[in-house]
Enzyme design. Structure first.
Site, short mmCIF file in Angstrom:
data_model
loop_
_atom_site.label_atom_id
_atom_site.label_comp_id
_atom_site.label_asym_id
_atom_site.label_seq_id
_atom_site.Cartn_x
_atom_site.Cartn_y
_atom_site.Cartn_z
N ILE A 146 0.84 -1.20 0.00
CA ILE A 146 0.00 0.00 0.00
C ILE A 146 0.87 1.25 0.00
O ILE A 146 0.67 2.17 -0.79
CB ILE A 146 -0.94 0.00 1.22
CG1 ILE A 146 -1.89 -1.20 1.17
CG2 ILE A 146 -1.74 1.30 1.28
CD1 ILE A 146 -2.63 -1.44 2.48
N ARG A 226 -3.71 1.32 11.45
CA ARG A 226 -4.48 0.83 12.57
C ARG A 226 -4.48 1.87 13.68
O ARG A 226 -3.51 2.61 13.87
CB ARG A 226 -3.90 -0.50 13.11
CG ARG A 226 -4.22 -1.70 12.23
CD ARG A 226 -5.71 -2.00 12.19
NE ARG A 226 -6.07 -3.17 11.40
CZ ARG A 226 -6.46 -3.13 10.14
NH1 ARG A 226 -6.52 -1.96 9.50
NH2 ARG A 226 -6.79 -4.24 9.50
N ASP A 250 -8.53 7.58 9.30
CA ASP A 250 -9.43 6.54 8.80
C ASP A 250 -9.60 5.42 9.82
O ASP A 250 -10.48 4.59 9.69
CB ASP A 250 -8.89 5.98 7.48
CG ASP A 250 -9.86 5.02 6.80
OD1 ASP A 250 -11.00 5.45 6.49
OD2 ASP A 250 -9.50 3.86 6.58
N GLU A 255 -13.49 1.87 17.61
CA GLU A 255 -14.36 2.01 16.45
C GLU A 255 -15.69 1.30 16.70
O GLU A 255 -15.70 0.18 17.20
CB GLU A 255 -13.68 1.43 15.21
CG GLU A 255 -12.41 2.18 14.82
CD GLU A 255 -11.76 1.65 13.55
OE1 GLU A 255 -12.37 0.78 12.87
OE2 GLU A 255 -10.64 2.08 13.23
N HIS A 274 -13.19 4.38 8.61
CA HIS A 274 -12.50 3.14 8.22
C HIS A 274 -13.02 2.60 6.88
O HIS A 274 -13.41 1.44 6.77
CB HIS A 274 -12.66 2.08 9.32
CG HIS A 274 -11.53 1.08 9.32
ND1 HIS A 274 -11.09 0.44 10.46
CD2 HIS A 274 -10.75 0.59 8.32
CE1 HIS A 274 -10.10 -0.39 10.16
NE2 HIS A 274 -9.88 -0.31 8.87
#
Length: 314
Positions: A146, A226, A250, A255, A274
């Site tokens: 990524i 994360r 994000d 969460e 997210h």
């Protein structure tokens, strides 16, 4: 052989699976609660729904196919004790996530949030403070698949890229590379600090208040890896005190982000729930990896694509 999905797939995708693998019985359920795991040899899951109670119920389980990259919420010790094979879909996130990061960066540089707000107010206001992305510097923490793709896109805009990893080994699309141990000394160079790190014992709490102290006051901190990388209180303090200019988040420690979180109230933070990896191509890409691995699995080959070590968590 039986494979149980704990999330829905399209009817056409189910039909393709049953046609390609006539010797496998597939069950598809909208959640783990409805999933037929009791006699399943394979569970296909997003990972967060697997707990020890599910493992106890799934007595025939041999392989968990995780249709995401992170496995930190799974009972990895119990999985390792039972010698259950775990694989994931590492690599399929790079296109949507890199595009999400680039979209947020360009939006901030070119004042899109302010332009959108002016439009809502029917306000013809040319006093926006746009800057150019060209000539800036981005620090990418965790330049794997990524991060390398983020770097490739940024370099096309004339951005200098600095990768930060554990080993200090060179990475494609990075002009420079530094080890984790040198992160703090390299941060003052960065206009954008972008983390795409997974959650491992080594990365939990890797960023602290002193790292924000080292950043430019105009820097944009972006966490797309994360939430346990950094304490929320340290991000809040850095934003409120002006240590950094903006944050694009994000992922979060908790969460969904609680309604009483201070982050909701700050004007210099962008909250993304997210979703940076979401794409209509996500499940098809995950299924391609699953199908290739299932061919190997049926032949007795246990060296699967994206095989994980449950004891290490990656």
């Amino acid at each position: 052989m039986k494979a149980a999905f704990t999330f829905k797939i399209k009817d056409t995708q189910y039909e393709e699976l049953t046609k390609q693998f006539p010797n496998v019985t597939f069950s598809v359920s909208p959640s783990i609660k409805e999933a037929e795991v009791e006699d399943a040899n394979i569970i296909v899951t997003y990972g967060e729904d697997i707990d020890e109670a599910i493992l106890d119920k799934a007595s025939a389980l041999e392989w968990i196919m995780v249709a995401s990259a992170g496995v930190e919420k799974m009972p990895l010790s119990a999985i390792a004790e039972r010698n259950i094979v775990v694989s994931n879909v590492k690599g399929i996130h790079k296109t949507p996530m890199a595009e999400s990061v680039l979209a947020h960066i360009l939006a901030l540089c070119r004042s899109l949030p302010a332009i959108y707000e002016n439009q809502k107010r029917k306000e013809w206001n040319k006093k926006v403070h746009s800057v150019e992305l060209y000539g800036s510097t981005a620090m990418i923490i965790g330049p794997g698949a990524i991060g390398a793709e983020i770097g490739r896109l940024l370099k096309a805009f004339g951005v200098k890229t600095i990768g930060c990893n554990r080993s200090g080994k060179p990475v494609d699309s990075m002009d420079d590379i530094v080890e984790f141990s040198r992160l703090e000394e390299a941060l003052p160079q960065a206009d954008f600090v972008i983390s795409v790190l997974p959650s491992t014992p080594e990365t939990k709490g890797l960023l602290t208040a002193r790292h924000f102290d080292a950043m430019k006051s105009t820097a944009v901190f972006m966490n797309f890896g994360r939430g346990d990388l950094v304490k929320e209180k340290d991000i809040v303090e850095a934003l409120q005190s002006g240590k950094i200019g903006h944050a694009v988040l994000d992922v979060f420690e908790e969460e969904p982000l609680p309604l009483d979180s201070v982050l909701w109230e700050l004007s210099n933070v962008t909250i993304s729930p997210h979703i940076s990896s979401h794409s209509r191509n996500y499940v098809p890409r995950a299924l391609e990896i699953f199908k290739e691995n299932l061919v190997n699995w049926q032949s007795g080959d246990r060296q699967l694509i994206n095989l994980l070590d449950p004891e290490r968590g990656y």
